[in-house]
Scaffold this active site. Structure first.
Site, short mmCIF file in Angstrom:
data_model
loop_
_atom_site.label_atom_id
_atom_site.label_comp_id
_atom_site.label_asym_id
_atom_site.label_seq_id
_atom_site.Cartn_x
_atom_site.Cartn_y
_atom_site.Cartn_z
N THR A 127 11.63 -5.01 10.34
CA THR A 127 11.68 -3.61 9.91
C THR A 127 11.88 -2.67 11.09
OG1 THR A 127 10.32 -1.83 9.00
CG2 THR A 127 9.14 -3.65 9.98
N ASP A 128 12.48 -1.51 10.82
CA ASP A 128 12.61 -0.50 11.89
C ASP A 128 11.26 0.10 12.27
OD1 ASP A 128 12.12 1.07 9.62
OD2 ASP A 128 13.89 2.34 9.86
N GLU A 129 10.23 -0.15 11.44
CA GLU A 129 8.92 0.45 11.74
C GLU A 129 8.30 -0.12 13.02
OE1 GLU A 129 6.25 1.12 8.46
OE2 GLU A 129 7.90 1.01 7.03
N TYR A 151 0.59 -2.68 9.55
CA TYR A 151 1.76 -3.39 9.01
C TYR A 151 2.83 -3.54 10.08
CZ TYR A 151 6.39 -3.76 6.87
OH TYR A 151 7.69 -4.13 6.59
N LYS A 155 4.39 -6.90 11.96
CA LYS A 155 5.82 -7.25 11.96
C LYS A 155 6.33 -7.35 13.41
CE LYS A 155 8.28 -7.73 8.90
NZ LYS A 155 8.62 -8.94 8.07
P1 NAD Z 1 7.78 -7.64 -1.20
O1 NAD Z 1 6.35 -7.28 -0.95
O2 NAD Z 1 8.46 -7.10 -2.40
O3 NAD Z 1 7.95 -9.22 -1.23
C1 NAD Z 1 7.26 -10.07 -0.37
C2 NAD Z 1 7.33 -11.47 -0.97
O4 NAD Z 1 6.68 -12.37 -0.06
C3 NAD Z 1 6.58 -11.59 -2.31
O5 NAD Z 1 7.37 -12.31 -3.23
C4 NAD Z 1 5.33 -12.36 -1.97
O6 NAD Z 1 4.82 -13.14 -3.04
C5 NAD Z 1 5.81 -13.23 -0.81
N1 NAD Z 1 4.72 -13.67 0.08
C6 NAD Z 1 3.74 -12.91 0.61
N2 NAD Z 1 2.92 -13.68 1.35
C7 NAD Z 1 3.42 -14.94 1.30
C8 NAD Z 1 3.03 -16.17 1.88
N3 NAD Z 1 1.93 -16.26 2.65
N4 NAD Z 1 3.75 -17.28 1.61
C9 NAD Z 1 4.85 -17.22 0.81
N5 NAD Z 1 5.27 -16.06 0.24
C10 NAD Z 1 4.56 -14.94 0.47
O7 NAD Z 1 8.54 -7.20 0.13
P2 NAD Z 1 10.04 -6.74 0.35
O8 NAD Z 1 10.10 -5.27 0.22
O9 NAD Z 1 10.93 -7.57 -0.47
O10 NAD Z 1 10.22 -7.08 1.89
C11 NAD Z 1 10.79 -8.31 2.31
C12 NAD Z 1 10.85 -8.32 3.83
O11 NAD Z 1 11.60 -7.20 4.29
C13 NAD Z 1 9.48 -8.20 4.48
O12 NAD Z 1 9.46 -9.07 5.61
C14 NAD Z 1 9.40 -6.76 4.92
O13 NAD Z 1 8.57 -6.62 6.07
C15 NAD Z 1 10.85 -6.44 5.23
N6 NAD Z 1 11.20 -5.03 5.08
C16 NAD Z 1 11.11 -4.37 3.89
C17 NAD Z 1 11.51 -3.04 3.81
C18 NAD Z 1 11.49 -2.27 2.51
O14 NAD Z 1 11.92 -1.13 2.49
N7 NAD Z 1 11.04 -2.85 1.41
C19 NAD Z 1 11.94 -2.36 4.93
C20 NAD Z 1 12.01 -3.04 6.12
C21 NAD Z 1 11.66 -4.39 6.18
#
Ligand code: NAD
Length: 329
Positions: A127-129, A151, A155
């Site tokens: 993430t950009d965070e 968080y 990351k």
């Molecule tokens: P989300 O919370 O919707 O999905 C996370 C998934 O990971 C879920 O299906 C959950 O069940 C699974 N999970 C959690 N812990 C686990 C474990 N120990 N073992 C196996 N599975 C596990 O998140 P998202 O929004 O889809 O984000 C996906 C990735 O993208 C993350 O790494 C997040 O940091 C990154 N990200 C998201 C955003 C955003 O805007 N949503 C922005 C930047 C980065």
């Protein structure tokens, strides 16, 4: 190509899997996919219903921290796309333990298993965070990591673990850092789906502080295309920022949502600001544009209108999730 996709039942991971199995991601057409997901509160198995019958898809319910399970799965794949994480900043402010367990230790376990089994390619989705907050200008990939929330710190920790496995073991790893995603199947605790679903129920929406915080918005389809480009063409040991090119304050995005939903500002409740709330995020995406030919393709106004319509149509999807989240407090 056979991929292990961790967190494939979440918002972004499920988009990646659906698009990959529909051959909508450049360079990974025809790939077989094993999804590994622990189905935490944000993991929704039904997100994968549209491709559940694909002969190229398999779902494994399990934890990325489970080394024994990883030992069984890794020999069956040649690459990993790692989405699994605890992803909600507010939850990390309330209790951060699980964030460090999943995001840091889980990533390390996964990398260890990938190393042991000679996995060809590993993309770590970040993430950009991790860069912190920037008052003006844009972060390039060389920017120092200055995460502000637990968080973001977890990351950033996972990014450093991934980097170290490349530097120490020569593993073929790339890291992506994206801005705020939006799109369908977004868990209704994040700003856009929370506001849209509240308004569909004729409820107010909670706006943090003055609402001056600026975010870059990236459609999840564009994000997943960027990840596919990095997977197939990105260089080992490199970080690639992925952005959408639409920067808005929270007040601005709230106004756009209200307008699309035919509501006015009286539906907005100003609530106490999030602790340590980052003021502004903004990624420089020149590197992925020049090296991999990435450009965001979904115009924001169109993407947002489609998302609003999706939540209008899919009450069956979000209502039970909101009810469950409310019960869990
Ligand atoms: P989300 O919370 O919707 O999905 C996370 C998934 O990971 C879920 O299906 C959950 O069940 C699974 N999970 C959690 N812990 C686990 C474990 N120990 N073992 C196996 N599975 C596990 O998140 P998202 O929004 O889809 O984000 C996906 C990735 O993208 C993350 O790494 C997040 O940091 C990154 N990200 C998201 C955003 C955003 O805007 N949503 C922005 C930047 C980065």
């Amino acid at each position: 190509m056979k991929l292990l996709v961790t967190g494939g039942a979440g918002f972004i991971g499920s988009n990646f899997v659906r698009r990959a199995l529909n051959d909508q991601l450049p360079g990974i057409e025809g790939a077989e996919i094993i999804v590994l997901d622990a189905l935490t509160y944000s993991g929704v198995r039904e997100n994968l219903d549209p491709i559940a019958d694909s002969p190229r898809y398999e779902f494994v319910h399990g934890d990325i921290c489970d080394a024994e399970l990883l030992d069984k799965l890794m020999p069956r794949v040649d690459g990993v796309v790692h989405f699994a994480a605890e992803s909600h900043v507010d939850r990390s402010v309330r209790d951060s333990s699980i964030f460090f367990e999943t995001n840091v230790i889980g990533t390390q376990r996964l990398l260890d298993a990938a190393l042991k089994h000679g996995i060809d390619r590993f993309v770590h989705v970040s993430t950009d965070e991790v860069y912190g907050s920037i008052e003006e200008g844009e972060w390039t990939e060389e920017w120092p990591l200055e995460p502000n929330s637990p968080y973001a710190a977890s990351k950033a920790g996972s990014d450093l673990v991934a980097r170290s496995y490349h530097r120490t073991h020569g593993m073929n790893i790339s890291i992506t850092r994206c801005s705020n995603n939006y799109g369908p199947y977004h868990f209704p605790e994040k700003l856009i789906p929370l506001f849209v679903t509240n308004l569909l129920d004729d409820k107010h929406v909670p706006l943090y502080g003055t609402g001056e915080n600026v975010r870059d918005w990236l459609h999840v389809d564009d994000h997943c295309r960027g990840i596919a480009l990095v997977y197939t063409k990105g260089r080992a040991g490199e970080v690639y920022n992925i952005g959408g090119g639409t920067q808005l304050t929270n007040v601005e995005i709230t106004k756009k949502i209200l307008e699309l939903m035919g509501k006015d500002w009286s539906y907005v409740d100003h609530v106490e600001d999030r602790k340590g709330h980052d003021l502004r995020y903004c990624v420089d995406i020149t590197k992925i544009q020049n090296e991999l030919g990435y450009e965001p393709q979904v115009p924001f106004e169109q993407g947002l209108a489609n998302v609003v319509q999706w939540y209008r149509d899919r009450r069956d999807w979000w209502e039970p999730l909101k009810e469950r989240a409310a019960l869990e407090g």
